[in-house]
Design a protein around this motif. Structure first.
Motif: not given
Length: 161
Positions: A53-60, A71-75
């Motif tokens: 799963q991809t979580r966007i933390d900051q994007w300018d 990127a979140i993989h198996e915790g």
């Protein structure tokens, strides 16, 4: 436009320079492919392998801006970050790419979007790494799985409009 064609992704390591080149065609015009690479909500939907799963933390997303995603993989969480060096709508993205686990391994990436007619785009992504060892580690890390699975998700996203 619904895609029924499965496009092959070419991943090529240059023998003379520490470069990895990825070439892939998409059944969508450059404007849609560009937006899918620059809109954080869309990036989060297709970036990386299916198991992540991809979580966007900051994007300018502008020339001189920066980005960070997790990127979140198996915790487990893996951070990536970079800077946008040049953005030309519908044709070019130049950015840096760094995996937080290897902060000395910065890659300079150039994504060129080419209109190949019929509402289709050829993306050529060139990543210059600081050493052959870094490049080979990048390729050996399973990058091909993430790229291929991510681009398959991008195909689906583009087909939905």
């Amino acid at each position: 436009m619904t895609s029924t064609t499965k496009h092959e992704t070419q991943i090529v390591s240059d023998p003379d320079v520490p470069i990895v080149r990825i070439i892939r065609e998409f059944d969508a015009p450059p404007a849609k492919v560009y937006r899918a690479h620059t809109d954080p909500e869309l990036v989060a939907q297709w970036m990386g392998p299916d198991s992540t799963q991809t979580r966007i933390d900051q994007w300018d997303c502008r020339t001189g801006g920066s980005w960070r995603y997790t990127a979140i993989h198996e915790g487990q969480e893996y951070g990536f970050y970079g800077s946008f060096h040049e953005l030309r709508p519908d044709e070019l993205i130049v950015q840096t790419f760094t995996f937080e686990g290897m902060p000395d391994g910065v890659a300079l990436e150039k994504l060129v979007l080419e209109d190949i007619g019929g509402g289709r785009t050829r993306l050529t992504a060139t990543s210059l790494v600081d050493s052959f060892e870094g490049r080979d580690g990048f390729v050996a890390s399973g990058m091909d799985v993430g790229v291929n699975e991510g681009y398959a998700k991008l195909d689906e996203l583009l087909a939905r409009g």
